[in-house]
Design an enzyme around this catalytic site. Sequence first.
Site, PDB file in Angstrom:
ATOM      1  N   LYS A 115       0.839  -1.207   0.000  1.00 53.51           N
ATOM      2  CA  LYS A 115       0.000   0.000   0.000  1.00 53.51           C
ATOM      3  C   LYS A 115       0.873   1.254   0.000  1.00 53.51           C
ATOM      4  CE  LYS A 115      -3.841  -2.499   1.801  1.00 53.51           C
ATOM      5  NZ  LYS A 115      -4.561  -3.090   2.902  1.00 53.51           N
TER       6      LYS A 115
ATOM      7  N   GLN B  58      -5.391  -2.131   8.926  1.00 57.54           N
ATOM      8  CA  GLN B  58      -5.167  -3.426   8.285  1.00 57.54           C
ATOM      9  C   GLN B  58      -5.826  -4.524   9.126  1.00 57.54           C
ATOM     10  OE1 GLN B  58      -3.523  -3.892   5.234  1.00 57.54           O
ATOM     11  NE2 GLN B  58      -4.338  -5.961   5.448  1.00 57.54           N
TER      12      GLN B  58
ATOM     13  N   ASP C  22     -11.276   2.265   3.116  1.00 59.29           N
ATOM     14  CA  ASP C  22     -11.602   0.867   2.814  1.00 59.29           C
ATOM     15  C   ASP C  22     -13.074   0.686   2.435  1.00 59.29           C
ATOM     16  OD1 ASP C  22      -9.576  -0.969   2.705  1.00 59.29           O
ATOM     17  OD2 ASP C  22      -9.519  -1.347   4.865  1.00 59.29           O
TER      18      ASP C  22
END
Length: 281
Positions: A52, A96, A119
């Site tokens: 990322k 995460q 997200d």
Amino acid sequence: MVLIDGKKIAGEIRKEIADEVIETEKKLGRKPCLAVILVGNDYGSTLYVRNKEKACEEVGMRSIVQRLPEETTQQELLDIIDGLNKKDDVDGIMVQLPLPKHIDEATVVDAISPKKDADGLHTVSCGRLLQGKKGFLPCTPHGVIELLDRSGCEIEGKNAVVIGRSNIVGKPVALMLLARNATVTVCHSRTKDIGKITREADIVVVAVGKAGFLTADMVKPGAAVIDVGMNRKPDGKATGDVDFEAVREVAGYITPVPGGVGPMTITMLLYNTLESAKNNG
Ligand code: NAP
């Protein structure tokens, strides 16, 4: 048969994002910024977070990575998220997953400001998707839709079958296909005779987590097959949920694993961060 090249399509979208990042940076007077929080040392998660960071750099975005020890408490994590929520120069925030067992994932995800939900997993984002309102879309399902669109596979009026009903893949992808006027059926572990249902489908999205789950006899000739699965073979190599070599002989469109849905997920995370930065401009 069209082999859907996720790497190529992800590259095209990243190029579009990189161009828009330049414009957005001019307006904001700073680079769009994604903050990623990693708790613990899980090997896969560490690798995903590094990817990322690299992806942000590639498209000209700034990334902040907070690496926290496994024993971080839920309250400590919530305080860090609160701090990032308040920072004007942070556009997107993601934690995460999975988190260590002593931390409640749903509480943590919902602590992120809905305005910075990179997200697309916040309850507010899910609600907006359900109601057909504009908002941050969850990355993997959004990637699935982009793969179909950019491969020239029509969605409207088609019979689409989604296998899997998780909050991060199955349910949102089903809602997105419905929003695009497909007729959608969702299958899961209690569904009887899945093959009978998938044989009627023009589009099959498989998100089960079992190697070789979708076999050629379950697929209508010419159908589009999107394989979200990510499993490890005994030799360590990645494999999807679709019996790829056999299904490719029947399908009209198919995604490989690796190189299908996988590269799209981070790409759509960059997309959400850019959208958030544009809203801040
Ligand atoms: P998950 O939360 O474990 O959900 C799996 C779903 O499959 C559940 O809804 C389950 O049904 C269903 N299922 C399990 N066994 C089944 C069976 N025998 N027949 C029919 N349905 C069955 O998994 P997930 O998070 O959605 O992920 C699915 C797969 O996608 C995994 O391999 C994951 O690694 C991969 N993935 C890939 C990406 C990417 O970027 N490429 C991103 C996310 C996930 P029930 O609800 O009835 O239990």
